[in-house]
Design a protein around this motif. Structure first.
Motif, PDB file in Angstrom:
ATOM      1  N   MET A   1       0.853  -1.169   0.000  1.00 51.61           N
ATOM      2  CA  MET A   1       0.000   0.000   0.000  1.00 51.61           C
ATOM      3  C   MET A   1       0.898   1.232   0.000  1.00 51.61           C
ATOM      4  N   SER A   2       0.703   2.097  -0.961  1.00 51.53           N
ATOM      5  CA  SER A   2       1.506   3.292  -1.073  1.00 51.53           C
ATOM      6  C   SER A   2       0.873   4.419  -0.256  1.00 51.53           C
ATOM      7  N   LEU A   3       1.554   4.822   0.799  1.00 46.71           N
ATOM      8  CA  LEU A   3       1.028   5.854   1.692  1.00 46.71           C
ATOM      9  C   LEU A   3       0.888   7.196   0.979  1.00 46.71           C
ATOM     10  N   ILE A   4       1.779   7.492   0.068  1.00 48.97           N
ATOM     11  CA  ILE A   4       1.710   8.761  -0.663  1.00 48.97           C
ATOM     12  C   ILE A   4       0.466   8.799  -1.539  1.00 48.97           C
ATOM     13  N   HIS A   5       0.200   7.734  -2.280  1.00 48.83           N
ATOM     14  CA  HIS A   5      -0.987   7.689  -3.129  1.00 48.83           C
ATOM     15  C   HIS A   5      -2.265   7.672  -2.292  1.00 48.83           C
ATOM     16  N   LEU A   6      -2.205   7.009  -1.164  1.00 50.55           N
ATOM     17  CA  LEU A   6      -3.354   6.968  -0.263  1.00 50.55           C
ATOM     18  C   LEU A   6      -3.701   8.371   0.228  1.00 50.55           C
ATOM     19  N   MET A   7      -2.696   9.112   0.663  1.00 49.23           N
ATOM     20  CA  MET A   7      -2.924  10.475   1.160  1.00 49.23           C
ATOM     21  C   MET A   7      -3.325  11.441   0.043  1.00 49.23           C
ATOM     22  N   GLN A   8      -2.959  11.127  -1.192  1.00 53.23           N
ATOM     23  CA  GLN A   8      -3.330  11.974  -2.327  1.00 53.23           C
ATOM     24  C   GLN A   8      -4.689  11.607  -2.904  1.00 53.23           C
ATOM     25  N   LYS A  13      -5.448   1.136  -7.966  1.00 49.03           N
ATOM     26  CA  LYS A  13      -4.942   0.308  -9.057  1.00 49.03           C
ATOM     27  C   LYS A  13      -3.930   1.058  -9.923  1.00 49.03           C
ATOM     28  N   CYS A  14      -4.322   2.241 -10.426  1.00 54.11           N
ATOM     29  CA  CYS A  14      -3.455   2.956 -11.368  1.00 54.11           C
ATOM     30  C   CYS A  14      -2.751   4.163 -10.756  1.00 54.11           C
ATOM     31  N   HIS A  15      -3.171   4.602  -9.602  1.00 56.67           N
ATOM     32  CA  HIS A  15      -2.612   5.759  -8.904  1.00 56.67           C
ATOM     33  C   HIS A  15      -2.719   7.051  -9.710  1.00 56.67           C
ATOM     34  N   GLN A  16      -3.717   7.138 -10.587  1.00 56.52           N
ATOM     35  CA  GLN A  16      -3.914   8.335 -11.412  1.00 56.52           C
ATOM     36  C   GLN A  16      -5.222   9.057 -11.073  1.00 56.52           C
ATOM     37  N   GLY A  17      -6.339   8.337 -11.108  1.00 56.14           N
ATOM     38  CA  GLY A  17      -7.645   8.942 -10.875  1.00 56.14           C
ATOM     39  C   GLY A  17      -7.915   9.199  -9.401  1.00 56.14           C
ATOM     40  N   GLN A  18      -8.930  10.008  -9.123  1.00 61.66           N
ATOM     41  CA  GLN A  18      -9.320  10.352  -7.761  1.00 61.66           C
ATOM     42  C   GLN A  18     -10.435   9.423  -7.280  1.00 61.66           C
ATOM     43  N   VAL A  19     -10.389   9.029  -6.025  1.00 60.14           N
ATOM     44  CA  VAL A  19     -11.438   8.197  -5.444  1.00 60.14           C
ATOM     45  C   VAL A  19     -12.606   9.067  -4.999  1.00 60.14           C
ATOM     46  N   THR A  23     -10.481  16.602  -3.584  1.00 60.27           N
ATOM     47  CA  THR A  23      -9.128  16.080  -3.452  1.00 60.27           C
ATOM     48  C   THR A  23      -8.566  16.264  -2.051  1.00 60.27           C
ATOM     49  N   ASN A  24      -9.103  17.198  -1.288  1.00 60.18           N
ATOM     50  CA  ASN A  24      -8.609  17.478   0.051  1.00 60.18           C
ATOM     51  C   ASN A  24      -9.244  16.516   1.048  1.00 60.18           C
ATOM     52  N   LEU A  25      -8.439  15.703   1.712  1.00 59.22           N
ATOM     53  CA  LEU A  25      -8.959  14.754   2.687  1.00 59.22           C
ATOM     54  C   LEU A  25      -9.453  15.433   3.956  1.00 59.22           C
ATOM     55  N   MET A 103     -10.419   8.615   4.999  1.00 60.81           N
ATOM     56  CA  MET A 103      -9.221   7.795   5.131  1.00 60.81           C
ATOM     57  C   MET A 103      -9.571   6.330   5.368  1.00 60.81           C
ATOM     58  N   ALA A 104     -10.592   6.050   6.165  1.00 64.28           N
ATOM     59  CA  ALA A 104     -10.987   4.667   6.434  1.00 64.28           C
ATOM     60  C   ALA A 104     -11.456   3.989   5.153  1.00 64.28           C
ATOM     61  N   ARG A 105     -12.244   4.694   4.356  1.00 62.63           N
ATOM     62  CA  ARG A 105     -12.705   4.108   3.086  1.00 62.63           C
ATOM     63  C   ARG A 105     -11.541   3.892   2.126  1.00 62.63           C
ATOM     64  N   LEU A 106     -10.605   4.831   2.074  1.00 61.39           N
ATOM     65  CA  LEU A 106      -9.444   4.665   1.199  1.00 61.39           C
ATOM     66  C   LEU A 106      -8.589   3.471   1.638  1.00 61.39           C
ATOM     67  N   ILE A 107      -8.338   3.358   2.933  1.00 66.57           N
ATOM     68  CA  ILE A 107      -7.530   2.244   3.433  1.00 66.57           C
ATOM     69  C   ILE A 107      -8.218   0.918   3.119  1.00 66.57           C
ATOM     70  N   TRP A 108      -9.523   0.858   3.349  1.00 67.66           N
ATOM     71  CA  TRP A 108     -10.284  -0.366   3.074  1.00 67.66           C
ATOM     72  C   TRP A 108     -10.226  -0.714   1.588  1.00 67.66           C
ATOM     73  N   LEU A 109     -10.393   0.294   0.747  1.00 68.34           N
ATOM     74  CA  LEU A 109     -10.343   0.074  -0.698  1.00 68.34           C
ATOM     75  C   LEU A 109      -8.951  -0.366  -1.136  1.00 68.34           C
ATOM     76  N   TYR A 110      -7.905   0.260  -0.594  1.00 69.05           N
ATOM     77  CA  TYR A 110      -6.538  -0.124  -0.930  1.00 69.05           C
ATOM     78  C   TYR A 110      -6.242  -1.554  -0.488  1.00 69.05           C
ATOM     79  N   LEU A 111      -6.678  -1.914   0.705  1.00 75.65           N
ATOM     80  CA  LEU A 111      -6.418  -3.270   1.189  1.00 75.65           C
ATOM     81  C   LEU A 111      -7.033  -4.320   0.284  1.00 75.65           C
TER      82      LEU A 111
END
Length: 118
Positions: A1-8, A13-19, A23-25, A103-111
């Motif tokens: 899990m890339s912490l930089i991409h997670l925080m951005q 999957k591609c680290h390009q599009g926004q979830v 954009t501001n968490l 952040m919880a949804r992003l972490i869950w999605l990344y996992l």
């Protein structure tokens, strides 16, 4: 899990599009998740109830934040059983709720995106 991409707020999957559409968490605007990645078309809505597990991640984040606030308050000399500690911890969790939700949804999605894709 890339912490930089997670925080951005990037696609796991591609680290390009926004979830999320914002954009501001730390934004206090209501969180609106995208249906899919605008770059790779990764589906962010896996199945009904997929994000229920993110509640456990949110609980862990809130607990960590409260523990850190408590340690900080104790280290600056406030009594351990003071109601000020309780009030500060509750206020902190309420203020950080939008961050914890995203952040919880992003972490869950990344996992689970990385586990399923690997």
């Amino acid at each position: 899990m890339s912490l930089i991409h997670l925080m951005q707020n990037k696609c796991p999957k591609c680290h390009q599009g926004q979830v999320f559409s914002t954009t501001n968490l730390f934004s206090f605007r209501p969180a609106k998740m995208q249906e899919e990645c605008s770059h790779c078309r990764q589906n962010f809505s896996k199945e009904p109830g997929f994000y229920w597990g993110a509640m456990y991640v949110s609980y862990g984040l809130a607990t960590l934040e409260m523990a850190l606030a408590y340690v900080l308050l104790i280290s600056i000399g406030i009594d351990a059983f003071d109601f000020l500690n309780l009030a500060v911890c509750i206020a902190l969790v309420l203020v950080l709720f939008p961050f914890n939700f995203r952040m919880a949804r992003l972490i869950w999605l990344y996992l689970f995106t990385n586990l399923i894709e690997s």
